[in-house]
Design a protein around this motif. Sequence first.
Motif, PDB file in Angstrom:
ATOM      1  N   ASN A  35      63.625   0.463-103.681  1.00  0.00           N
ATOM      2  CA  ASN A  35      62.825   1.671-103.476  1.00  0.00           C
ATOM      3  C   ASN A  35      61.562   1.298-102.708  1.00  0.00           C
ATOM      4  O   ASN A  35      60.768   0.472-103.159  1.00  0.00           O
ATOM      5  N   LEU A  36      61.391   1.881-101.532  1.00  0.00           N
ATOM      6  CA  LEU A  36      60.333   1.465-100.615  1.00  0.00           C
ATOM      7  C   LEU A  36      59.266   2.553-100.535  1.00  0.00           C
ATOM      8  O   LEU A  36      59.389   3.515 -99.766  1.00  0.00           O
ATOM      9  N   PRO A  37      58.210   2.423-101.319  1.00  0.00           N
ATOM     10  CA  PRO A  37      57.255   3.531-101.445  1.00  0.00           C
ATOM     11  C   PRO A  37      56.145   3.527-100.408  1.00  0.00           C
ATOM     12  O   PRO A  37      55.605   2.480-100.047  1.00  0.00           O
ATOM     13  N   ALA A  38      55.834   4.729 -99.939  1.00  0.00           N
ATOM     14  CA  ALA A  38      54.568   4.936 -99.235  1.00  0.00           C
ATOM     15  C   ALA A  38      53.544   5.253-100.326  1.00  0.00           C
ATOM     16  O   ALA A  38      53.121   6.398-100.505  1.00  0.00           O
ATOM     17  N   THR A  39      53.193   4.218-101.090  1.00  0.00           N
ATOM     18  CA  THR A  39      52.322   4.405-102.250  1.00  0.00           C
ATOM     19  C   THR A  39      51.042   5.108-101.859  1.00  0.00           C
ATOM     20  O   THR A  39      50.543   5.984-102.565  1.00  0.00           O
ATOM     21  N   PRO A  75      57.808   8.649-101.010  1.00  0.00           N
ATOM     22  CA  PRO A  75      56.610   8.970-100.215  1.00  0.00           C
ATOM     23  C   PRO A  75      55.556   9.711-101.041  1.00  0.00           C
ATOM     24  O   PRO A  75      55.872  10.583-101.858  1.00  0.00           O
ATOM     25  N   HIS A  76      54.312   9.352-100.796  1.00  0.00           N
ATOM     26  CA  HIS A  76      53.189  10.157-101.275  1.00  0.00           C
ATOM     27  C   HIS A  76      52.674  11.000-100.115  1.00  0.00           C
ATOM     28  O   HIS A  76      53.194  10.928 -98.998  1.00  0.00           O
ATOM     29  N   ASN A  77      51.644  11.781-100.389  1.00  0.00           N
ATOM     30  CA  ASN A  77      51.256  12.821 -99.439  1.00  0.00           C
ATOM     31  C   ASN A  77      49.790  12.711 -99.023  1.00  0.00           C
ATOM     32  O   ASN A  77      49.147  13.706 -98.734  1.00  0.00           O
ATOM     33  N   GLY A  99      49.173  14.342 -95.913  1.00  0.00           N
ATOM     34  CA  GLY A  99      49.750  15.674 -95.807  1.00  0.00           C
ATOM     35  C   GLY A  99      51.078  15.712 -95.084  1.00  0.00           C
ATOM     36  O   GLY A  99      51.553  16.781 -94.709  1.00  0.00           O
ATOM     37  N   THR A 100      51.714  14.529 -94.891  1.00  0.00           N
ATOM     38  CA  THR A 100      52.981  14.499 -94.158  1.00  0.00           C
ATOM     39  C   THR A 100      54.093  13.856 -94.992  1.00  0.00           C
ATOM     40  O   THR A 100      55.038  13.291 -94.444  1.00  0.00           O
ATOM     41  N   GLY A 101      53.980  13.959 -96.304  1.00  0.00           N
ATOM     42  CA  GLY A 101      54.984  13.355 -97.175  1.00  0.00           C
ATOM     43  C   GLY A 101      56.385  13.893 -96.928  1.00  0.00           C
ATOM     44  O   GLY A 101      57.366  13.142 -96.952  1.00  0.00           O
ATOM     45  N   THR A 102      56.496  15.194 -96.705  1.00  0.00           N
ATOM     46  CA  THR A 102      57.817  15.786 -96.443  1.00  0.00           C
ATOM     47  C   THR A 102      58.412  15.221 -95.161  1.00  0.00           C
ATOM     48  O   THR A 102      59.591  14.853 -95.113  1.00  0.00           O
ATOM     49  N   ALA A 103      57.609  15.143 -94.123  1.00  0.00           N
ATOM     50  CA  ALA A 103      58.091  14.582 -92.855  1.00  0.00           C
ATOM     51  C   ALA A 103      58.495  13.125 -93.029  1.00  0.00           C
ATOM     52  O   ALA A 103      59.524  12.680 -92.488  1.00  0.00           O
ATOM     53  N   CYS A 104      57.705  12.354 -93.779  1.00  0.00           N
ATOM     54  CA  CYS A 104      58.055  10.949 -94.018  1.00  0.00           C
ATOM     55  C   CYS A 104      59.409  10.843 -94.706  1.00  0.00           C
ATOM     56  O   CYS A 104      60.237   9.998 -94.339  1.00  0.00           O
ATOM     57  N   ALA A 105      59.636  11.659 -95.720  1.00  0.00           N
ATOM     58  CA  ALA A 105      60.904  11.595 -96.443  1.00  0.00           C
ATOM     59  C   ALA A 105      62.074  11.978 -95.547  1.00  0.00           C
ATOM     60  O   ALA A 105      63.120  11.319 -95.547  1.00  0.00           O
ATOM     61  N   GLU A 106      61.928  13.028 -94.772  1.00  0.00           N
ATOM     62  CA  GLU A 106      63.024  13.471 -93.911  1.00  0.00           C
ATOM     63  C   GLU A 106      63.336  12.436 -92.835  1.00  0.00           C
ATOM     64  O   GLU A 106      64.510  12.137 -92.570  1.00  0.00           O
ATOM     65  N   LEU A 107      62.311  11.873 -92.232  1.00  0.00           N
ATOM     66  CA  LEU A 107      62.545  10.853 -91.211  1.00  0.00           C
ATOM     67  C   LEU A 107      63.113   9.580 -91.834  1.00  0.00           C
ATOM     68  O   LEU A 107      63.932   8.890 -91.212  1.00  0.00           O
ATOM     69  N   ALA A 108      62.706   9.283 -93.069  1.00  0.00           N
ATOM     70  CA  ALA A 108      63.258   8.111 -93.752  1.00  0.00           C
ATOM     71  C   ALA A 108      64.752   8.278 -93.995  1.00  0.00           C
ATOM     72  O   ALA A 108      65.530   7.318 -93.869  1.00  0.00           O
ATOM     73  N   VAL A 109      65.179   9.475 -94.357  1.00  0.00           N
ATOM     74  CA  VAL A 109      66.613   9.731 -94.547  1.00  0.00           C
ATOM     75  C   VAL A 109      67.348   9.579 -93.214  1.00  0.00           C
ATOM     76  O   VAL A 109      68.442   9.004 -93.151  1.00  0.00           O
ATOM     77  N   LEU A 110      66.751  10.072 -92.145  1.00  0.00           N
ATOM     78  CA  LEU A 110      67.346   9.867 -90.821  1.00  0.00           C
ATOM     79  C   LEU A 110      67.468   8.383 -90.497  1.00  0.00           C
ATOM     80  O   LEU A 110      68.382   7.957 -89.787  1.00  0.00           O
ATOM     81  N   THR A 128      46.945  13.345-103.559  1.00  0.00           N
ATOM     82  CA  THR A 128      47.521  14.567-102.983  1.00  0.00           C
ATOM     83  C   THR A 128      48.952  14.796-103.408  1.00  0.00           C
ATOM     84  O   THR A 128      49.593  15.753-102.966  1.00  0.00           O
ATOM     85  N   GLY A 129      49.498  13.924-104.245  1.00  0.00           N
ATOM     86  CA  GLY A 129      50.797  14.178-104.837  1.00  0.00           C
ATOM     87  C   GLY A 129      51.935  13.369-104.261  1.00  0.00           C
ATOM     88  O   GLY A 129      51.835  12.720-103.222  1.00  0.00           O
ATOM     89  N   ASN A 130      53.048  13.404-104.985  1.00  0.00           N
ATOM     90  CA  ASN A 130      54.311  12.849-104.507  1.00  0.00           C
ATOM     91  C   ASN A 130      54.960  13.834-103.539  1.00  0.00           C
ATOM     92  O   ASN A 130      54.603  15.017-103.498  1.00  0.00           O
ATOM     93  N   VAL A 131      55.939  13.349-102.812  1.00  0.00           N
ATOM     94  CA  VAL A 131      56.662  14.261-101.931  1.00  0.00           C
ATOM     95  C   VAL A 131      57.311  15.353-102.769  1.00  0.00           C
ATOM     96  O   VAL A 131      57.750  15.133-103.907  1.00  0.00           O
ATOM     97  N   ASP A 132      57.373  16.553-102.210  1.00  0.00           N
ATOM     98  CA  ASP A 132      57.835  17.744-102.930  1.00  0.00           C
ATOM     99  C   ASP A 132      59.348  17.900-102.789  1.00  0.00           C
ATOM    100  O   ASP A 132      59.858  18.172-101.709  1.00  0.00           O
TER     101      ASP A 132
END
Length: 588
Positions: A237-241, A273-275, A278-289, A306-310
């Motif tokens: 598990n590779l976190p953007a802590t 990914p954390h946020n 403010g780009t946690g969602t983008a990080c997660a989607e690009l990571a899946v790609l 600012t939270g974990n990815v949503d």
Amino acid sequence: MHGFPTICTPRGPVPADAPRWNPQRAGSMPSHRYRSAFERVAVPLTGRTWPQARIERAPLWVPVDLRDGNQALAEPMDTPRKRLMFDLLVAMGFKEIEVGYPSASRTDFDFVRHLADTGAVPDDVTVVVFTPARAELIERTFESVAGLARAVVHLYIPTAPVWREVVLGRDRAELLSVVMESARLMERLARARPGTDIRFEFSPEVFVLTEPDFVLEICNGLTALWDASPDRPVIHNLPATVEIATPNVYADQIEYMHRHLDRRDSVILSVHPHNDRGTGTACAELAVLAGAQRVEGCLFGNGERTGNVDLVNLALNLHAQGVDPMIDFSDIDEIRRTVEYCNRLPVPPRHPYGGDLVYTAFSGTHQDAISKGFARLADGSDEPWSVPYLPIDPADVGRTYEAVIRVNSQSGKGGIAHLLRSVHGVDLPPRLRADFSRTVQTATDDSGREATAKDLWELFEAAYLRPGRDGQVALTSWSTDRNPAGEHRFVCTLRVDDREGDYEGTGNGPVSAFTRALAAAGIEVDVLDFTEHATGAGRGSPAMAYAECRVGGRRCWGAGRDTSVLTASILAVLSAVNRAEGAFDRPA
């Protein structure tokens, strides 16, 4: 009125290379103290493939609300709230759930024991427990999962240079030794519990700031030590802590690991990914790609800073692209209420997909486009969804259409007409929509508040329906028949300015005959536009009629409503007459 101190005003010069159209000046904040993320970690990646990839299936979603989300709460969840959250996650379809940090607190330990002792974990759900790389805490963590059919033990340690040097005081070799010793202990403890199927997960905390070769060294070493295989894979598990770079940098880091991890078919590549940017969602989607197969996050993005990815945002983004998210969000309001209760934190009204206002349009142009989109879909609900400004059908997540269009001073005729039609069955002709919208605009400008469907009906009734029944030109009695020539005859008693008289008119229809009777009373009326419709399917449903008339040189709309279509038509003309006479220019 708030005043802003002059110290906040940018005072520096306009940069020499700035284009003429950009007069922004240098700011007063010390941005020079921070380094570009591109300078921090070199990713030796060439020929990246993620920009051309598409997400065609959902990754394994792993909610960490009960651990990472919980530790970020001002009032951490007790066991009843944790159990409610756990049951919600199970009901939504999550199959791997991080349930706690058992060595961190008695509450977390007791909750894991609660799940084990009550048999709360379904046969197809795996719980994850979190532990730092310390022997006594690992042992406590294994105690917590006794009696569970299956579990993932999640080992973590900070690996980035600043954390190694400042927090742990260890160099790379020393930290690697700590990780491997912890991993050996986990292997021994797992073998000692043959009744529980235990798999392993490892997180190099602050992965995004760690040298790629060092992460590979640790992860590949653990893959070998734990003897990962396709039927018993290890999770890396590779976190953007702490999110520190643009999402493309994270994608490059993930693709590099995806290409270079040993025994790739025996490794589940996970991201967390954390946020912070403010780009946690983008990080997660690009990571899946880029090759990630598993995503850890929280419902509605709760978490530290600012939270974990949503996960709500991520999953419904897939749904909006025609990809099954494999999680049930069909009652998003109940999900939100439960999460708000458990976290004791509100979900913002503009939160993607789940906020109170995300399917609501106030703007007139948006309302008009949405209304036309709905009208096109009215005859075929199975058609591909294509409604302007609504990326998904609100009904998919349990929302009704009533809140999609709401009216305030920013709204236009399309939204007003939509609400009257959808709530009250009143389908205004196009020119009457424009006419009525001016009345609504005045009311909302004056009040500064939203106008509900009930408010709109009351405004419409006062402006267009009451003049036909209560105007200064009033029908005391009336009847219609045909004369021997076959023409329609309208006989009535009219009261005009407190003077009452009997009048008669003939025409090719009852409405034209009525206008002739009005002419006999000295009121010249030409009907320029006329339409009528039922407001419901039932036999006793009222009919609506709308008439645009020229009365004494002035064009004016009127409306009538009655269970009799003829009566509604007569009232519509009478309403236009009274409004033209000035008695009802403004609603009472």
